[in-house]
Design a protein around this motif. Sequence first.
Motif, PDB file in Angstrom:
ATOM      1  N   ASP A   1       0.842  -1.220   0.000  1.00 46.17           N
ATOM      2  CA  ASP A   1       0.000   0.000   0.000  1.00 46.17           C
ATOM      3  C   ASP A   1       0.864   1.252   0.000  1.00 46.17           C
ATOM      4  O   ASP A   1       0.598   2.202  -0.741  1.00 46.17           O
ATOM      5  N   GLU A   2       1.903   1.231   0.838  1.00 49.36           N
ATOM      6  CA  GLU A   2       2.791   2.397   0.943  1.00 49.36           C
ATOM      7  C   GLU A   2       3.486   2.677  -0.394  1.00 49.36           C
ATOM      8  O   GLU A   2       3.551   3.819  -0.855  1.00 49.36           O
ATOM      9  N   ASN A   3       3.980   1.611  -1.030  1.00 44.22           N
ATOM     10  CA  ASN A   3       4.653   1.777  -2.315  1.00 44.22           C
ATOM     11  C   ASN A   3       3.680   2.197  -3.410  1.00 44.22           C
ATOM     12  O   ASN A   3       4.013   2.993  -4.288  1.00 44.22           O
ATOM     13  N   GLY A   4       2.469   1.662  -3.346  1.00 48.16           N
ATOM     14  CA  GLY A   4       1.428   2.053  -4.296  1.00 48.16           C
ATOM     15  C   GLY A   4       1.142   3.542  -4.210  1.00 48.16           C
ATOM     16  O   GLY A   4       1.027   4.230  -5.241  1.00 48.16           O
ATOM     17  N   PHE A   5       1.066   4.039  -2.979  1.00 48.77           N
ATOM     18  CA  PHE A   5       0.813   5.468  -2.755  1.00 48.77           C
ATOM     19  C   PHE A   5       1.948   6.313  -3.351  1.00 48.77           C
ATOM     20  O   PHE A   5       1.713   7.315  -4.030  1.00 48.77           O
ATOM     21  N   LYS A   6       3.187   5.884  -3.104  1.00 47.69           N
ATOM     22  CA  LYS A   6       4.349   6.625  -3.624  1.00 47.69           C
ATOM     23  C   LYS A   6       4.367   6.630  -5.154  1.00 47.69           C
ATOM     24  O   LYS A   6       4.703   7.635  -5.771  1.00 47.69           O
ATOM     25  N   LEU A   7       4.008   5.517  -5.746  1.00 52.07           N
ATOM     26  CA  LEU A   7       3.993   5.424  -7.214  1.00 52.07           C
ATOM     27  C   LEU A   7       2.918   6.339  -7.807  1.00 52.07           C
ATOM     28  O   LEU A   7       3.143   7.011  -8.808  1.00 52.07           O
ATOM     29  N   LYS A   8       1.758   6.355  -7.162  1.00 49.27           N
ATOM     30  CA  LYS A   8       0.660   7.217  -7.648  1.00 49.27           C
ATOM     31  C   LYS A   8       0.993   8.691  -7.448  1.00 49.27           C
ATOM     32  O   LYS A   8       0.427   9.557  -8.110  1.00 49.27           O
ATOM     33  N   SER A   9       1.906   8.979  -6.509  1.00 49.37           N
ATOM     34  CA  SER A   9       2.263  10.373  -6.190  1.00 49.37           C
ATOM     35  C   SER A   9       3.372  10.936  -7.073  1.00 49.37           C
ATOM     36  O   SER A   9       3.785  12.076  -6.885  1.00 49.37           O
ATOM     37  N   LEU A  10       3.870  10.136  -8.006  1.00 51.79           N
ATOM     38  CA  LEU A  10       4.916  10.653  -8.907  1.00 51.79           C
ATOM     39  C   LEU A  10       4.380  11.883  -9.643  1.00 51.79           C
ATOM     40  O   LEU A  10       3.229  11.910 -10.070  1.00 51.79           O
ATOM     41  N   LYS A  11       5.239  12.876  -9.799  1.00 47.57           N
ATOM     42  CA  LYS A  11       4.795  14.132 -10.428  1.00 47.57           C
ATOM     43  C   LYS A  11       4.810  14.023 -11.952  1.00 47.57           C
ATOM     44  O   LYS A  11       3.913  14.495 -12.629  1.00 47.57           O
ATOM     45  N   GLY A  12       5.858  13.402 -12.493  1.00 53.55           N
ATOM     46  CA  GLY A  12       6.009  13.340 -13.949  1.00 53.55           C
ATOM     47  C   GLY A  12       5.418  12.069 -14.542  1.00 53.55           C
ATOM     48  O   GLY A  12       4.844  11.235 -13.835  1.00 53.55           O
ATOM     49  N   GLU A  13       5.557  11.955 -15.860  1.00 52.64           N
ATOM     50  CA  GLU A  13       5.183  10.720 -16.553  1.00 52.64           C
ATOM     51  C   GLU A  13       6.446  10.145 -17.196  1.00 52.64           C
ATOM     52  O   GLU A  13       7.282  10.893 -17.705  1.00 52.64           O
ATOM     53  N   TYR A  14       6.557   8.834 -17.161  1.00 54.70           N
ATOM     54  CA  TYR A  14       7.825   8.195 -17.517  1.00 54.70           C
ATOM     55  C   TYR A  14       7.631   6.988 -18.420  1.00 54.70           C
ATOM     56  O   TYR A  14       6.559   6.390 -18.457  1.00 54.70           O
ATOM     57  N   ILE A  15       8.716   6.639 -19.109  1.00 53.57           N
ATOM     58  CA  ILE A  15       8.813   5.343 -19.786  1.00 53.57           C
ATOM     59  C   ILE A  15       9.896   4.559 -19.045  1.00 53.57           C
ATOM     60  O   ILE A  15      10.975   5.095 -18.782  1.00 53.57           O
ATOM     61  N   TRP A  16       9.575   3.335 -18.690  1.00 56.65           N
ATOM     62  CA  TRP A  16      10.597   2.410 -18.192  1.00 56.65           C
ATOM     63  C   TRP A  16      10.899   1.464 -19.344  1.00 56.65           C
ATOM     64  O   TRP A  16      10.062   0.646 -19.732  1.00 56.65           O
ATOM     65  N   LEU A  17      12.086   1.607 -19.914  1.00 58.85           N
ATOM     66  CA  LEU A  17      12.530   0.731 -21.003  1.00 58.85           C
ATOM     67  C   LEU A  17      13.410  -0.349 -20.380  1.00 58.85           C
ATOM     68  O   LEU A  17      14.466  -0.040 -19.815  1.00 58.85           O
ATOM     69  N   VAL A  18      12.962  -1.593 -20.456  1.00 55.78           N
ATOM     70  CA  VAL A  18      13.684  -2.678 -19.778  1.00 55.78           C
ATOM     71  C   VAL A  18      14.356  -3.600 -20.795  1.00 55.78           C
ATOM     72  O   VAL A  18      13.727  -4.049 -21.754  1.00 55.78           O
ATOM     73  N   ILE A  19      15.638  -3.852 -20.569  1.00 55.53           N
ATOM     74  CA  ILE A  19      16.376  -4.831 -21.390  1.00 55.53           C
ATOM     75  C   ILE A  19      16.266  -6.193 -20.697  1.00 55.53           C
ATOM     76  O   ILE A  19      16.612  -6.319 -19.513  1.00 55.53           O
ATOM     77  N   SER A  20      15.780  -7.191 -21.419  1.00 56.17           N
ATOM     78  CA  SER A  20      15.509  -8.485 -20.801  1.00 56.17           C
ATOM     79  C   SER A  20      15.752  -9.615 -21.800  1.00 56.17           C
ATOM     80  O   SER A  20      16.087  -9.379 -22.957  1.00 56.17           O
ATOM     81  N   GLU A  21      15.620 -10.854 -21.336  1.00 56.73           N
ATOM     82  CA  GLU A  21      15.571 -12.059 -22.179  1.00 56.73           C
ATOM     83  C   GLU A  21      14.763 -13.108 -21.413  1.00 56.73           C
ATOM     84  O   GLU A  21      14.788 -13.133 -20.171  1.00 56.73           O
ATOM     85  N   GLY A  22      14.091 -13.974 -22.155  1.00 57.50           N
ATOM     86  CA  GLY A  22      13.236 -14.973 -21.521  1.00 57.50           C
ATOM     87  C   GLY A  22      13.973 -15.994 -20.659  1.00 57.50           C
ATOM     88  O   GLY A  22      13.414 -16.550 -19.713  1.00 57.50           O
ATOM     89  N   TRP A  23      15.250 -16.244 -20.987  1.00 57.03           N
ATOM     90  CA  TRP A  23      16.014 -17.272 -20.252  1.00 57.03           C
ATOM     91  C   TRP A  23      16.641 -16.741 -18.960  1.00 57.03           C
ATOM     92  O   TRP A  23      17.195 -17.499 -18.166  1.00 57.03           O
ATOM     93  N   CYS A  24      16.577 -15.431 -18.735  1.00 51.55           N
ATOM     94  CA  CYS A  24      17.286 -14.822 -17.597  1.00 51.55           C
ATOM     95  C   CYS A  24      16.507 -14.980 -16.286  1.00 51.55           C
ATOM     96  O   CYS A  24      15.380 -14.487 -16.163  1.00 51.55           O
ATOM     97  N   GLY A  25      17.138 -15.650 -15.317  1.00 48.28           N
ATOM     98  CA  GLY A  25      16.493 -15.894 -14.024  1.00 48.28           C
ATOM     99  C   GLY A  25      16.172 -14.631 -13.253  1.00 48.28           C
ATOM    100  O   GLY A  25      15.117 -14.522 -12.620  1.00 48.28           O
ATOM    101  N   ASP A  26      17.073 -13.646 -13.288  1.00 49.11           N
ATOM    102  CA  ASP A  26      16.807 -12.376 -12.592  1.00 49.11           C
ATOM    103  C   ASP A  26      15.637 -11.647 -13.242  1.00 49.11           C
ATOM    104  O   ASP A  26      14.770 -11.109 -12.552  1.00 49.11           O
TER     105      ASP A  26
END
Length: 201
Positions: A62-87
Amino acid sequence: MKVQIAKALFNSHSYAEYRKLVSDLLLENKSTGNEQSEDLTLYSTLNETRMNRLDKTMDITDENGFKLKSLKGEYIWLVISEGWCGDAAQIMPIVNKMAIESGKIELKIVLRDENEDLMNLYLTNKGKAIPIVIIIDKETGNLLGHWGPRPKGAADLIKNYKKEFGTLDEKAKTDLQLWYLHDKGLTTQEELINLMADLES
């Protein structure tokens, strides 16, 4: 905006598209990435099970949800990934839920091996470790920062294991997955939220 980022965004996937891509390849006994092997396909299969579970069970506090909703700007999170990667399997469902929860973050995913120029901008100790979350200001296209490839506790576990045993074996991978299981995504949430707060302050 850097050319590598613009190119990657143009070829990026939504979370649903990324999950479908990984699943469709598994039906052909393949994994994402340039290299194909039985091991990588096996890791991808394991990771699909993990991600299905995390999509159902992982919660934003809940606390993290509140902080996320309180962000002032709008953003793109571009994530580099692969299907085989455990992390990546442990982190992608969290990042997706954070983006949805915020209402201010658009999640875009690209594959490491298809975006070598981009990956080379975000090497970890000269290695192509993933996932990497690149934070972009949606309005200006400015690069603001990045996070990854692991939360601190997981990174420390691997660093200490390497120091003690000189190599990463199956036990190290099992220990890492157990770390993620016990952590329940909380460290990743907190580190990303703290980074966003720093960028906004």
